[in-house]
Write a protein that holds these residues in place. Structure first.
Motif, short mmCIF file in Angstrom:
data_model
loop_
_atom_site.label_atom_id
_atom_site.label_comp_id
_atom_site.label_asym_id
_atom_site.label_seq_id
_atom_site.Cartn_x
_atom_site.Cartn_y
_atom_site.Cartn_z
N GLY A 57 -8.09 21.71 -34.51
CA GLY A 57 -9.18 22.35 -33.77
C GLY A 57 -10.09 21.31 -33.15
O GLY A 57 -11.00 20.81 -33.80
N TYR A 58 -9.79 20.96 -31.91
CA TYR A 58 -10.50 19.86 -31.25
C TYR A 58 -12.02 20.02 -31.23
O TYR A 58 -12.72 19.07 -31.59
CB TYR A 58 -9.97 19.63 -29.83
CG TYR A 58 -10.80 18.61 -29.10
CD1 TYR A 58 -10.68 17.26 -29.42
CD2 TYR A 58 -11.72 18.98 -28.14
CE1 TYR A 58 -11.47 16.32 -28.80
CE2 TYR A 58 -12.51 18.03 -27.51
CZ TYR A 58 -12.37 16.70 -27.84
OH TYR A 58 -13.15 15.77 -27.23
N PRO A 59 -12.57 21.17 -30.83
CA PRO A 59 -14.04 21.25 -30.76
C PRO A 59 -14.71 20.97 -32.10
O PRO A 59 -15.71 20.23 -32.17
CB PRO A 59 -14.31 22.68 -30.30
CG PRO A 59 -13.06 23.12 -29.62
CD PRO A 59 -11.95 22.41 -30.34
N GLU A 60 -14.17 21.52 -33.17
CA GLU A 60 -14.75 21.31 -34.49
C GLU A 60 -14.57 19.86 -34.96
O GLU A 60 -15.47 19.27 -35.55
CB GLU A 60 -14.13 22.26 -35.52
CG GLU A 60 -14.40 23.72 -35.24
CD GLU A 60 -13.38 24.33 -34.27
OE1 GLU A 60 -12.41 23.64 -33.87
OE2 GLU A 60 -13.56 25.50 -33.91
N LEU A 61 -13.40 19.30 -34.67
CA LEU A 61 -13.12 17.92 -35.06
C LEU A 61 -14.03 16.95 -34.31
O LEU A 61 -14.60 16.02 -34.90
CB LEU A 61 -11.65 17.60 -34.80
CG LEU A 61 -11.11 16.28 -35.32
CD1 LEU A 61 -11.24 16.22 -36.84
CD2 LEU A 61 -9.66 16.11 -34.91
N ALA A 62 -14.21 17.17 -33.01
CA ALA A 62 -15.08 16.32 -32.21
C ALA A 62 -16.53 16.43 -32.68
O ALA A 62 -17.25 15.42 -32.76
CB ALA A 62 -14.97 16.68 -30.73
N ALA A 63 -16.97 17.63 -33.01
CA ALA A 63 -18.34 17.82 -33.51
C ALA A 63 -18.53 17.11 -34.85
O ALA A 63 -19.57 16.49 -35.09
CB ALA A 63 -18.65 19.30 -33.64
N ALA A 64 -17.53 17.17 -35.72
CA ALA A 64 -17.61 16.49 -37.02
C ALA A 64 -17.66 14.98 -36.83
O ALA A 64 -18.42 14.29 -37.51
CB ALA A 64 -16.43 16.89 -37.90
N THR A 66 -18.80 13.37 -34.15
CA THR A 66 -20.12 13.07 -33.58
C THR A 66 -21.19 13.06 -34.67
O THR A 66 -22.03 12.16 -34.72
CB THR A 66 -20.46 14.09 -32.49
OG1 THR A 66 -19.45 14.02 -31.47
CG2 THR A 66 -21.81 13.82 -31.87
N ALA A 67 -21.16 14.05 -35.55
CA ALA A 67 -22.14 14.12 -36.63
C ALA A 67 -21.98 12.94 -37.58
O ALA A 67 -22.98 12.35 -38.04
CB ALA A 67 -21.98 15.43 -37.40
N LYS A 72 -24.03 7.77 -39.52
CA LYS A 72 -23.75 6.35 -39.77
C LYS A 72 -24.78 5.47 -39.07
O LYS A 72 -25.29 4.51 -39.65
CB LYS A 72 -22.34 6.02 -39.28
CG LYS A 72 -21.92 4.61 -39.54
CD LYS A 72 -20.51 4.37 -39.05
CE LYS A 72 -20.16 2.90 -39.23
NZ LYS A 72 -18.95 2.54 -38.54
N ARG A 73 -25.11 5.80 -37.82
CA ARG A 73 -26.13 5.05 -37.08
C ARG A 73 -27.48 5.15 -37.78
O ARG A 73 -28.21 4.16 -37.90
CB ARG A 73 -26.25 5.55 -35.64
CG ARG A 73 -25.20 5.01 -34.71
CD ARG A 73 -25.53 5.33 -33.26
NE ARG A 73 -25.73 6.74 -33.01
CZ ARG A 73 -24.78 7.61 -32.70
NH1 ARG A 73 -23.52 7.20 -32.61
NH2 ARG A 73 -25.06 8.86 -32.48
#
Length: 96
Positions: A57-64, A66-67, A72-73
Motif C-alpha cells: 500500500g504505497y500511500p500508507e507506506l510513504a506516509a509511514a 515520512t513520519a 528521526k530529524r
C-alpha cells in the motif's frame, strides 16, 4: 477459474525472482532504510521491490516513511544544534 495469481504473486511470470513473495518485515525495513538501500538489503530487482510497495500500500507506506524521517530529524536536532554552536565558537576563537 485460474487467473495466474497464487499466493499473492504471478505464476505466469517466467522470471522466478519476480515471483518472490513480499518478506514479512518489508514494511518496517522500508520505513527504516528507504528506497535507496532496500534493493541491496533484499538482493532483488527493482521491479520486485515496486511490486512489494504496491502490495504493502504505497500511500500508507510513504506516509509511514515520512513520519519516521520527521521523528528521526526531531531526535537528531539537539545534536545538530550543539555541533553548530561548537563550530561557531571554534571559528570565533580561531580568529581571536
Amino acid at each position: 477459474m485460474h487467473d495466474g495469481y497464487e499466493h499473492g504473486y504471478s505464476t505466469r511470470s517466467p522470471n522466478l525472482a519476480s515471483r518472490r513473495p513480499m518478506p514479512a518485515d518489508f514494511w518496517e525495513t522500508y520505513v527504516r532504510i528507504g528506497w535507496a538501500d532496500i534493493r541491496d538489503h533484499y538482493g532483488t530487482h527493482t521491479r520486485v521491490i515496486r511490486r512489494w510497495i504496491r502490495e504493502a500500500g504505497y500511500p500508507e507506506l510513504a506516509a509511514a516513511r515520512t513520519a519516521y524521517l520527521k521523528a528521526k530529524r526531531d531526535r537528531e536536532r539537539p545534536e545538530r544544534e550543539r555541533r553548530a554552536r561548537l563550530a561557531k565558537l571554534a571559528r570565533q576563537f580561531h580568529d581571536w
